[in-house]
Design a protein around this motif. Sequence first.
Motif, PDB file in Angstrom:
ATOM      1  N   UNK B  88       0.830  -1.217   0.000  1.00 51.89           N
ATOM      2  CA  UNK B  88       0.000   0.000   0.000  1.00 51.89           C
ATOM      3  C   UNK B  88       0.858   1.259   0.000  1.00 51.89           C
ATOM      4  N   UNK B  89       2.196   1.101   0.188  1.00 54.77           N
ATOM      5  CA  UNK B  89       3.096   2.253   0.103  1.00 54.77           C
ATOM      6  C   UNK B  89       2.911   3.280   1.214  1.00 54.77           C
ATOM      7  N   UNK B  90       2.209   2.917   2.278  1.00 53.57           N
ATOM      8  CA  UNK B  90       1.896   3.880   3.344  1.00 53.57           C
ATOM      9  C   UNK B  90       3.018   3.925   4.375  1.00 53.57           C
ATOM     10  N   UNK B  91       3.296   2.790   5.002  1.00 57.92           N
ATOM     11  CA  UNK B  91       4.435   2.673   5.929  1.00 57.92           C
ATOM     12  C   UNK B  91       4.985   1.257   5.786  1.00 57.92           C
ATOM     13  N   UNK B  92       6.012   0.971   6.519  1.00 59.71           N
ATOM     14  CA  UNK B  92       6.607  -0.358   6.470  1.00 59.71           C
ATOM     15  C   UNK B  92       5.537  -1.425   6.795  1.00 59.71           C
ATOM     16  N   UNK B  93       5.447  -2.439   5.949  1.00 60.01           N
ATOM     17  CA  UNK B  93       4.494  -3.533   6.169  1.00 60.01           C
ATOM     18  C   UNK B  93       3.068  -3.226   5.760  1.00 60.01           C
ATOM     19  N   UNK B  94       2.782  -2.013   5.321  1.00 59.75           N
ATOM     20  CA  UNK B  94       1.387  -1.665   5.027  1.00 59.75           C
ATOM     21  C   UNK B  94       0.900  -2.415   3.790  1.00 59.75           C
ATOM     22  N   UNK B  95      -0.361  -2.854   3.858  1.00 60.32           N
ATOM     23  CA  UNK B  95      -0.882  -3.704   2.805  1.00 60.32           C
ATOM     24  C   UNK B  95      -2.299  -3.312   2.430  1.00 60.32           C
ATOM     25  N   UNK B  96      -2.625  -3.554   1.146  1.00 57.17           N
ATOM     26  CA  UNK B  96      -4.021  -3.553   0.753  1.00 57.17           C
ATOM     27  C   UNK B  96      -4.477  -5.005   0.894  1.00 57.17           C
ATOM     28  N   UNK B  97      -5.698  -5.203   1.348  1.00 55.65           N
ATOM     29  CA  UNK B  97      -6.186  -6.568   1.502  1.00 55.65           C
ATOM     30  C   UNK B  97      -7.100  -6.882   0.324  1.00 55.65           C
ATOM     31  N   UNK B  98      -6.693  -7.885  -0.454  1.00 53.59           N
ATOM     32  CA  UNK B  98      -7.527  -8.317  -1.580  1.00 53.59           C
ATOM     33  C   UNK B  98      -8.345  -9.500  -1.111  1.00 53.59           C
ATOM     34  N   UNK B  99      -9.656  -9.429  -1.305  1.00 53.68           N
ATOM     35  CA  UNK B  99     -10.549 -10.512  -0.915  1.00 53.68           C
ATOM     36  C   UNK B  99     -11.303 -10.945  -2.168  1.00 53.68           C
ATOM     37  N   UNK B 100     -11.222 -12.245  -2.510  1.00 50.54           N
ATOM     38  CA  UNK B 100     -11.849 -12.706  -3.753  1.00 50.54           C
ATOM     39  C   UNK B 100     -12.625 -13.990  -3.516  1.00 50.54           C
ATOM     40  N   UNK B 101     -13.785 -14.078  -4.149  1.00 47.97           N
ATOM     41  CA  UNK B 101     -14.532 -15.335  -4.147  1.00 47.97           C
ATOM     42  C   UNK B 101     -15.242 -15.442  -5.483  1.00 47.97           C
ATOM     43  N   UNK B 102     -15.131 -16.598  -6.121  1.00 44.55           N
ATOM     44  CA  UNK B 102     -15.647 -16.783  -7.480  1.00 44.55           C
ATOM     45  C   UNK B 102     -15.124 -15.647  -8.348  1.00 44.55           C
ATOM     46  N   UNK B 103     -16.008 -14.838  -8.921  1.00 41.94           N
ATOM     47  CA  UNK B 103     -15.512 -13.786  -9.798  1.00 41.94           C
ATOM     48  C   UNK B 103     -15.559 -12.417  -9.141  1.00 41.94           C
ATOM     49  N   UNK B 104     -15.829 -12.381  -7.838  1.00 38.41           N
ATOM     50  CA  UNK B 104     -16.002 -11.079  -7.189  1.00 38.41           C
ATOM     51  C   UNK B 104     -14.734 -10.713  -6.407  1.00 38.41           C
ATOM     52  N   UNK B 105     -14.186  -9.515  -6.700  1.00 39.73           N
ATOM     53  CA  UNK B 105     -12.953  -9.104  -6.029  1.00 39.73           C
ATOM     54  C   UNK B 105     -13.154  -7.760  -5.325  1.00 39.73           C
ATOM     55  N   UNK B 106     -12.784  -7.702  -4.043  1.00 39.09           N
ATOM     56  CA  UNK B 106     -12.805  -6.456  -3.273  1.00 39.09           C
ATOM     57  C   UNK B 106     -11.375  -6.147  -2.820  1.00 39.09           C
ATOM     58  N   UNK B 107     -11.052  -4.877  -2.752  1.00 39.29           N
ATOM     59  CA  UNK B 107      -9.756  -4.493  -2.179  1.00 39.29           C
ATOM     60  C   UNK B 107      -9.980  -3.444  -1.088  1.00 39.29           C
ATOM     61  N   UNK B 108      -9.472  -3.761   0.099  1.00 38.57           N
ATOM     62  CA  UNK B 108      -9.513  -2.798   1.201  1.00 38.57           C
ATOM     63  C   UNK B 108      -8.126  -2.186   1.283  1.00 38.57           C
ATOM     64  N   UNK B 109      -8.031  -0.890   1.013  1.00 37.34           N
ATOM     65  CA  UNK B 109      -6.684  -0.326   0.863  1.00 37.34           C
ATOM     66  C   UNK B 109      -6.125   0.261   2.156  1.00 37.34           C
ATOM     67  N   UNK B 110      -6.943   0.354   3.192  1.00 32.67           N
ATOM     68  CA  UNK B 110      -6.443   0.923   4.455  1.00 32.67           C
ATOM     69  C   UNK B 110      -6.013   2.359   4.229  1.00 32.67           C
ATOM     70  N   UNK B 111      -4.767   2.687   4.574  1.00 29.45           N
ATOM     71  CA  UNK B 111      -4.171   3.975   4.209  1.00 29.45           C
ATOM     72  C   UNK B 111      -3.147   3.682   3.112  1.00 29.45           C
ATOM     73  N   UNK B 112      -3.037   4.570   2.137  1.00 28.56           N
ATOM     74  CA  UNK B 112      -2.036   4.317   1.096  1.00 28.56           C
ATOM     75  C   UNK B 112      -1.493   5.602   0.506  1.00 28.56           C
TER      76      UNK B 112
END
Lengths: 529, 339
Positions: B88-112
């Motif tokens: 996510x480029x925010x701080x060390x270890x920061x991540x966007x969380x990708x959640x996928x099931x079948x064909x549906x994809x969500x991304x929770x980006x937190x802070x970025x």
Amino acid sequence: MKAFARLFVALDQTTKTNARLAALRSFFEEADKKDAIWCIALLTHRRPKRPVKTPLLHEWAAEAAEIPLWLFEETYHVVGDLAETISLILPEAEKREEKTLNERMLELISLGKKEEADKKAYITSTWSHLSRQECFVFNKLITGGFRMGVSARNLTRALAAHTGQDVNVIAHRLMGDWRPETTTFEALIESEAVDADAGKPYPFYLAYPLEDKPSVLGAPGDWIIEDKWDGIRGQIIRRNGELFVWSRGEELVTDKYPEYSSFLTSVSDGTVIDGEIICHDGKAPLHFGVLQKRIGRKTVSRKLLEEAPVKLIAYDLLEYQGKDLREIPQHDRRALLENVVEQANDSCLLISPVVNLPDWAQLEAYRAKARDRNSEGLMLKRRSASYKVGRKRGDWWKWKIEPLVIDAVLIYAMRGHGRRANLYTDYTFAVWKGKELVPFTKAYSGLTDKEFQRVDAFIKKNTIDRFGPVRSVNPELVFEIAFEGIRASNRHKSGVALRFPRISRWREDKPAHEANTFQDLIRMLEAYG
Amino acid sequence: MNPLLVFRPEGIYCPAGDFYIDPWKPVHKAVITHAHADHSRGGMKAYLAHHDSIPVMRHRLGSDIKVQGAGYGEVIRINDVEVSLHPAGHIIGSAQVRVARHDEVWVVSGDYKTGPDHSCAPFEPVRCHHFITESTFGLPVFKWKPQEEVFDEINRWWSQTQAEGKTALILAYSLGKAQRILQSVDSTIGPVFTHGAVENVNQVLRQAKHTLKPTTRITRETNSDELKGALVIAPPSALGTSWTKRLGDFSSAVASGWMQVRGMRRRRNADRGFVLSDHADWPGLNEAIEATGAEHIHVTHGYTGIFSNWLKEKGYNATVVETEYGGEEDDEPTKTDEV
């Protein structure tokens, strides 16, 4: 203009007075005299007429930034400063163009007469040739409201240091109706004698609020004590067969108060009086609200003259028979003033009565009833005092009555401007009418930055609804609101208007249902309105 | 079909996987975007976070927390849901969380943030249908200069302060921006000292084998003569406290995205303000959203109303989501860990 923009940055980057003075001095040392006089004019709020209507600037800036107008408006609301919003929202300039402050100002003055299309072409093209910092300053030149953190006092000090003159002489030189287009730095600042402009006022002497018990001031007999009248401070100048009326805000208001034209015959030439411009029915001063009807008006109808008649309550004499009296003691000036008022025998010129009571306890009791006299409290002036320049401690004190207070519930909040741009700091307060909360006032000040942050956090977590920039919040927080006066008003839904409302403290000890009621407010209106 | 993620009073929830992302109330399983206090809260029965977030989380939330680590791009299956973390480029270890099931994809980006930072991995756009974005700086006046220019300004101010015989105090929160500044300033100018809250984080990171430039902790024994000409990094809450008495004569500066606006700069009452943020600026937010290809944008903390209206005007299906995340500087714990 680069040097002026640099001065702006230097002043903006420091909170320390000495650093600001140094920045001003080095500007005056380097700057061309034509630019220097403009700088003085801008810092003392002598700006030429705005050449463009501000709504047009909003439109042009949104267009140049390629964003919709509503987004510009929302952004402006957060940033709180139009000149700054425009300078931040525009794309970075690719080419730069150098002009002096004087050249820019003359261009802006001539712009006023041009067609809208020409104005737009000039302004948008200038925008695209300036750095962000210069663009901000350029916009400020258009919109005005130049607050560079330089008080009149500090500008005066910097000029005094730069020219080797006395501070009070510089303060006097800067007063009056001079214009940067028609005067020069040499004539205004450097000439031998202070400019012989007939209308030039003296700098006002301002009182300090008395926070201690008055007994620290010694015996009441050492003081001339008067009511603190609730009008606007004014200086009446009768010189060279002419009359000039100045308000404390250094605004020439002669035309607004035609009543005073009688002074041309009743007061002798070479007289300057310091006093209160106030509405008065011949028997007693009227409420400040009556004067408010006059303040904004340039032309006065006969009806208004009857409804809101103005008189002058005189309390000091600064010049008599053409001589500057500011160095002689207060009680001598007062004696001469009494003579001037008596000889004038003018129903428009009253003397501020001296309150003669033998001890502080009786004075305190007299002060407590100030509201009945439409006065804000008492003024204490040391008998031996000279008339000083600006706000000085020691010889003049204002001893105001305690404000009225009411406990109210916070129900709406809006983001603040400027320093408070990302915080909810503008609040609307309500009192109980049965189970309903009736909003009756807004207040913006009175909390510390830390308290504002806590209230802001509460608001963000307790929002019920949003209406544009306003949020309604759960009615839980109680604040004590202090104010100077209360009046019936049909412009406000609640039917009352408060004078100078502000938050006096956060009643964290009180639950919302213990706040005051609408009935309490009406009782205050009946008692003090 | 039920949506893959829903917004609950406890936080962002995935019914199919029965877990939360950055919840603000205690729950049984929390996937954490990054270790700042408003996203990574105590009281969860189990955590999942990027390997690099874990040392700081243990330091702040307790060494006994139950936490599973993951690397960027590594896919973790929970029921029939795929979960993966992306920089996510925010701080060390920061991540966007990708959640996928079948064909549906969500991304929770937190802070970025989309700009470069020497202290963490750069933001990586992830294609999705639903993108949950912050809007801390979601107004068109927030446009960051290249960080080299900002660090040039900071270096110049430090040198100038040094020439005046003073200490240069820069305020930046202790996790993230403090290390970013440390790694990017010109350390040939002088030594770098730290406030205890910053040094604690530095220590945790060094123990976890991250390379940081040398720093010295300021203690009661530190002589203010040693600090003359040095750079001191402290959390924003240190300004105006008696701790600053240890510094002798100093010039103060705040490093924050808010410093773009003059009024906010003046409110901070520091001598200087440098525009340096760990959040995306206006162009950054817009580019990041576009790069996801998402149609549905859920706007969390920041200028939510304004930013979502702007997105709607651009043709997105944008909605505002109320969360309890803070913005820049809000995510610093109010009590600094140690003095």
